[in-house]
Design a protein around this motif. Structure first.
Motif, PDB file in Angstrom:
ATOM      1  N   HIS A  92       0.848  -1.157   0.198  1.00  0.00           N
ATOM      2  CA  HIS A  92      -0.021  -0.015  -0.057  1.00  0.00           C
ATOM      3  C   HIS A  92       1.471   1.866   0.488  1.00  0.00           C
ATOM      4  O   HIS A  92       0.705   2.667   0.431  1.00  0.00           O
TER       5      HIS A  92
ATOM      6  N   ALA B 200      -0.317   3.636  -4.682  1.00  0.00           N
ATOM      7  CA  ALA B 200      -1.660   3.897  -4.530  1.00  0.00           C
ATOM      8  C   ALA B 200      -2.350   4.832  -4.567  1.00  0.00           C
ATOM      9  O   ALA B 200      -3.165   4.721  -5.359  1.00  0.00           O
ATOM     10  N   ALA B 201      -1.908   6.180  -4.898  1.00  0.00           N
ATOM     11  CA  ALA B 201      -2.213   7.202  -5.140  1.00  0.00           C
ATOM     12  C   ALA B 201      -2.096   7.178  -7.090  1.00  0.00           C
ATOM     13  O   ALA B 201      -2.833   7.584  -7.250  1.00  0.00           O
TER      14      ALA B 201
ATOM     15  N   CYS C 151      -5.348   5.535  -7.841  1.00  0.00           N
ATOM     16  CA  CYS C 151      -6.638   6.551  -7.662  1.00  0.00           C
ATOM     17  C   CYS C 151      -6.978   8.024  -8.783  1.00  0.00           C
ATOM     18  O   CYS C 151      -8.406   8.752  -8.725  1.00  0.00           O
TER      19      CYS C 151
ATOM     20  N   TYR D 156     -11.422  -2.029  -9.899  1.00  0.00           N
ATOM     21  CA  TYR D 156     -11.417  -1.150  -8.579  1.00  0.00           C
ATOM     22  C   TYR D 156     -12.613  -2.583  -7.688  1.00  0.00           C
ATOM     23  O   TYR D 156     -13.726  -2.955  -8.324  1.00  0.00           O
TER      24      TYR D 156
ATOM     25  N   GLN E  95      -6.891  -0.421  -8.292  1.00  0.00           N
ATOM     26  CA  GLN E  95      -7.670   0.705  -8.486  1.00  0.00           C
ATOM     27  C   GLN E  95      -8.464   0.871  -7.189  1.00  0.00           C
ATOM     28  O   GLN E  95      -8.264   0.550  -6.160  1.00  0.00           O
ATOM     29  N   ASN E  96      -7.661   2.169  -6.629  1.00  0.00           N
ATOM     30  CA  ASN E  96      -8.206   3.201  -5.422  1.00  0.00           C
ATOM     31  C   ASN E  96      -7.242   1.565  -4.225  1.00  0.00           C
ATOM     32  O   ASN E  96      -8.071   2.185  -3.794  1.00  0.00           O
ATOM     33  N   HIS E  97      -6.029   1.534  -4.776  1.00  0.00           N
ATOM     34  CA  HIS E  97      -5.162   0.728  -3.295  1.00  0.00           C
ATOM     35  C   HIS E  97      -4.442   0.407  -3.552  1.00  0.00           C
ATOM     36  O   HIS E  97      -3.342   0.818  -2.665  1.00  0.00           O
TER      37      HIS E  97
END
Length: 209
Positions: free
Chosen positions: A89, A94-95, A98, A127, A152-154
């Motif tokens: 993470h 991680a950014a 997103c 996601y 995605q988003n993770h």
């Protein structure tokens, strides 16, 4: 092999890429999979207390495995040469996960030579909640080669022919994502098609132009 996995976890934690009890690692050991237990702190893994799965993903020994084990299995099934998988993470990767992907086959553009030498194209996987087997199935069925992906988003997940190679690639993903975010809205110079072809050809990394 279990000692190497524990050492890799400590190294990634020391680099600040595994906050809290986040992230999970695995290695293929013959027809078994050694994976970090659920809730494990990568900074203090016990080589004698790893989860053991068979090649079908059944839990056969040790504590309960990370709920992300289907993603690891997906990479091992995609490529018999894969011997290790690292999921983190890490902040910048991680950014980047997103944000909209750079292309259908790589969320990250060809920004640096070391990204192409150590990682190659890195698709964005749509996601799903952590541990959702549907996300692992989506990763497994992608019809083009890759050794890393952004969830995605993770965060990032990276495969390699050894635990050292997978760790090096995971670090490189974080570094190139940090550079990408640092550039912001400015238009960077990307590597040319000829430069990409030269690097990926020499280092055997996947990239579809």
């Amino acid at each position: 092999m279990s000692a190497d996995l524990a050492a890799a976890g400590a190294h990634l934690a020391a680099l600040g890429l595994s906050p809290g009890s986040s992230g999970n690692l695995s290695v293929r050991d013959g027809d078994r999979l050694l994976i970090t237990p659920t809730g494990a702190d990568l900074a203090s893994l016990d080589p004698e207390r790893l989860s053991v799965l068979d090649e079908c993903g059944r839990h056969v020994a040790g504590p309960a495995p990370s709920k992300e084990f289907p993603l690891h299995l997906a990479f091992y099934r995609r490529d018999p040469a894969t011997k290790a998988v690292v999921h983190l993470h890490s902040r910048h990767a991680a950014a980047t996960a997103c944000l909209p992907p750079w292309s259908r086959r790589s969320a990250i553009p060809p920004l640096t030579p070391y990204f192409l030498m150590r990682v190659g194209q890195t698709p964005l996987i749509e996601y799903a909640a952590p541990g959702d087997g549907a996300q692992a199935a989506a990763l497994e069925r992608l019809g083009f080669p890759f050794r890393a992906a952004l969830l995605q988003n993770h965060g990032p997940i990276v495969a390699g022919p050894s635990i050292r190679a997978a760790v090096d690639a995971a670090v490189e993903v974080e570094e190139v994502c940090a550079l990408l975010l640092l550039l912001g809205d400015r238009e960077p110079r990307l590597l040319t098609a000829a430069e990409i072809s030269d690097l990926t050809g020499r280092y055997g990394m996947p990239w579809d132009l």
